[in-house]
Design an enzyme around this catalytic site. Structure first.
Site, PDB file in Angstrom:
ATOM      1  N   LYS A  80      -8.315  25.010  31.643  1.00 35.35           N
ATOM      2  CA  LYS A  80      -8.810  25.943  30.624  1.00 35.35           C
ATOM      3  C   LYS A  80      -8.030  27.253  30.672  1.00 35.35           C
ATOM      4  O   LYS A  80      -7.564  27.742  29.639  1.00 35.35           O
ATOM      5  CB  LYS A  80     -10.315  26.179  30.854  1.00 35.35           C
ATOM      6  CG  LYS A  80     -10.977  27.097  29.853  1.00 35.35           C
ATOM      7  CD  LYS A  80     -12.472  26.866  29.788  1.00 35.35           C
ATOM      8  CE  LYS A  80     -13.246  27.472  30.940  1.00 35.35           C
ATOM      9  NZ  LYS A  80     -13.315  28.944  30.890  1.00 35.35           N
TER      10      LYS A  80
ATOM     11  N   ASP B  99     -15.663  29.455  39.849  1.00 36.70           N
ATOM     12  CA  ASP B  99     -16.251  28.601  38.808  1.00 36.70           C
ATOM     13  C   ASP B  99     -16.847  27.312  39.378  1.00 36.70           C
ATOM     14  O   ASP B  99     -17.555  26.587  38.680  1.00 36.70           O
ATOM     15  CB  ASP B  99     -15.198  28.243  37.751  1.00 36.70           C
ATOM     16  CG  ASP B  99     -14.777  29.470  36.939  1.00 36.70           C
ATOM     17  OD1 ASP B  99     -15.527  30.466  36.929  1.00 36.70           O
ATOM     18  OD2 ASP B  99     -13.699  29.431  36.325  1.00 36.70           O
TER      19      ASP B  99
ATOM     20  N   GLY C  69     -15.167  34.056  27.609  1.00 39.43           N
ATOM     21  CA  GLY C  69     -14.802  35.310  28.267  1.00 39.43           C
ATOM     22  C   GLY C  69     -13.293  35.495  28.301  1.00 39.43           C
ATOM     23  O   GLY C  69     -12.789  36.606  28.115  1.00 39.43           O
TER      24      GLY C  69
ATOM     25  N   SER D  81     -10.758  40.001  39.323  1.00 37.20           N
ATOM     26  CA  SER D  81     -10.969  39.261  38.082  1.00 37.20           C
ATOM     27  C   SER D  81      -9.630  39.015  37.397  1.00 37.20           C
ATOM     28  O   SER D  81      -8.911  39.957  37.052  1.00 37.20           O
ATOM     29  CB  SER D  81     -11.878  40.068  37.144  1.00 37.20           C
ATOM     30  OG  SER D  81     -11.695  39.630  35.807  1.00 37.20           O
TER      31      SER D  81
HETATM   32  C1  S3P Z   1     -10.682  33.014  34.149  1.00 42.89           C
HETATM   33  C2  S3P Z   1     -10.984  33.842  35.186  1.00 42.89           C
HETATM   34  C3  S3P Z   1     -12.226  33.766  35.948  1.00 42.89           C
HETATM   35  C4  S3P Z   1     -13.033  32.519  35.638  1.00 42.89           C
HETATM   36  C5  S3P Z   1     -13.020  32.149  34.193  1.00 42.89           C
HETATM   37  C6  S3P Z   1     -11.602  31.974  33.689  1.00 42.89           C
HETATM   38  C7  S3P Z   1      -9.364  33.166  33.496  1.00 42.89           C
HETATM   39  O1  S3P Z   1     -12.990  34.888  35.665  1.00 42.89           O
HETATM   40  O2  S3P Z   1     -14.357  32.660  36.089  1.00 42.89           O
HETATM   41  O3  S3P Z   1     -13.728  30.934  33.989  1.00 42.89           O
HETATM   42  O4  S3P Z   1      -8.935  32.238  32.782  1.00 42.89           O
HETATM   43  O5  S3P Z   1      -8.723  34.201  33.687  1.00 42.89           O
HETATM   44  P1  S3P Z   1     -12.620  36.318  36.306  1.00 42.89           P
HETATM   45  O6  S3P Z   1     -11.928  37.107  35.286  1.00 42.89           O
HETATM   46  O7  S3P Z   1     -13.913  36.892  36.706  1.00 42.89           O
HETATM   47  O8  S3P Z   1     -11.688  36.051  37.450  1.00 42.89           O
END
Ligand code: S3P
Length: 428
Positions: free
Chosen positions: A22, A315, A94, A167
């Site tokens: 993803k 995750d 997100g 993050s």
């Molecule tokens: C992601 C980062 C993670 C993860 C999310 C996907 C990404 O979140 O939990 O499902 O693709 O950058 P964080 O930004 O909190 O690391």
């Protein structure tokens, strides 16, 4: 609101090609849209989240075509992006939201972003504050913390940031904005989060300097379209690693799974618990390592995890909690308060969901304490619209005594649309 009854199984057997990663699919689409020249993405994830990224790109004037899991993006550089005539809807995603905010911070037009009820309750200040410091103008709910938000980008200035949380979404938003800022942009995180953005940007011809938890980029670079082959998603593979470890008999083979070290915390944790997982045929394509994983049943014991390990398996904690329920002894997960701001408050929803299935599980402010038992009774659980909960409850059902009735199972479509078909195929 589809409810599905998942019955207990005594064995599993087969080969599962988990769908594309993803995080990497989002980045391939975005960087392809920012680049000059064609980008061809293979094994793109057809989950709802990544389709949201593609849809937003189309609204911004980026031309792409898709056939199955292959996507061709006609990159004309960001100069060709246009002000969208409607609100951009990131759905449940997100990653779409945060990365898109970063990319758009340097655009000379106004954009309004929104999402579903879950996304509209998730914090955006972690991204909007640094972007504002770089020069973007952002307005919206709670002084720019929650969607819907309107951003009108413009001239950005490179800055030095120390983020409060590890993050990848925050780090990536800042780096992507930094590509269009004057001078250097530097981000330091408290622990290393997934580094797919850094790796892929290098593939697209951008110099990215990284040293442990520090990343630096210079503005003004030119991205050049690439071929991106997306590895299978280890976060999707995790469900089968736990199923294959705790089921009575059989073997599962998972080819082409991404094993980037910033994502393999789940392999380390399961092996420490006693899992029988082999990592075979490791190779590296497009800057991302991948391997075939083979899992066989084993007796698992409880584990304590926290600190720098958490971003490497953030995750996977819902499904790891299922494993902990069936491991011998106690499992304690700490330093994972970030789980409270995921698609649901995953500390609360995992604790409540598993307790309803007969688990001995306690919510901690920043994690979970779980007492392992010889079996899980089963019962009823809802995904609450959270894809990882839907799949965790389904695996819990397969490993339970009485089965689990999962409400709102279609939430799995966000990252694994074929999940139910696959579990039916491997169940014995
Ligand atoms: C992601 C980062 C993670 C993860 C999310 C996907 C990404 O979140 O939990 O499902 O693709 O950058 P964080 O930004 O909190 O690391």
């Amino acid at each position: 609101m589809r409810g599905v009854f998942i019955k207990p199984v005594s064995g599993v057997e087969g080969e599962i090609r988990v769908p594309g990663d993803k995080s990497i699919s989002h980045r391939a689409a975005l960087l392809g849209g920012m680049a000059h020249g064609e980008t061809h993405v293979s094994n793109f994830l057809l989950g709802q989240d990544c389709l949201s990224t593609l849809r937003c790109l189309k609204q911004l004037g980026v031309h792409w075509e898709r056939q199955g899991t292959e996507v061709w993006i006609r990159g004309e550089g960001m100069e060709a992006w246009q002000e969208p005539s409607d609100v951009l809807d990131a759905g449940n995603s997100g990653t779409t939201s945060r990365l898109m905010l970063g990319v758009l911070a340097g655009s000379p037009f106004a954009v309004t972003l929104t999402g579903d009820a879950s996304l509209r309750s998730r914090p955006m200040r972690r991204v909007t504050d640094p972007l504002k410091q770089m020069g973007a103008r952002i307005m919206g709910r709670q002084d720019g913390n929650m969607f819907p938000l309107t951003m009108s980008g413009g001239q950005l200035q490179g800055q030095v940031f120390r983020t409060a949380v590890a993050s990848a979404q925050v780090k990536s938003a800042i780096i992507l904005a930094g590509l269009r800022a004057s001078g250097e942009t530097k981000v330091e995180e408290p622990a290393l989060s997934r580094d797919h953005t850094e790796r892929m940007l290098r593939g697209f011809g951008i110099e990215v300097l990284s040293d442990k938890t520090i990343v630096r980029v210079h503005g003004g670079g030119r991205l050049v379209g690439q071929d991106v082959s997306v590895p299978g998603d280890i976060s999707s593979a995790a469900f089968f690693l736990i199923l294959g470890s705790l089921v009575g008999r059989g073997e599962l083979i998972l080819p082409n799974v991404g094993v980037n070290p910033t994502r393999t915390g789940i392999l380390d944790a399961l092996r420490t618990m006693g899992a029988d997982i082999e990592v075979l045929e490791v190779s590296e394509i497009c800057g991302e390592p991948r391997a075939t994983l083979r899992v066989r049943p084993a007796r698992l014991k409880g584990i304590e995890i926290g600190g720098d390990m958490i971003p490497r398996l953030i995750d996977e904690i819902p499904i790891l909690a299922v494993a902990a329920c069936l491991a011998e002894g106690e499992t304690v997960i700490r330093d994972a308060a970030e789980l409270r701001v995921k698609e649901t408050d995953r500390i609360r929803t995992v604790a409540e969901g598993l307790a309803a299935l007969g688990a001995k599980i306690e919510e901690l402010p920043d994690g979970l304490r779980i007492q392992g038992q010889p079996y899980l009774r089963g019962g009823q659980a809802s995904s609450l619209g959270d894809h990882r909960l839907a799949m965790a409850w389904a695996i819990a059902g397969m490993l339970s005594k009485e089965g689990v009735s999962v409400e709102d199972m279609e939430a799995a479509d966000v990252s694994y649309p074929d999940f139910l078909t696959v579990i039916e195929k491997v169940a014995q």
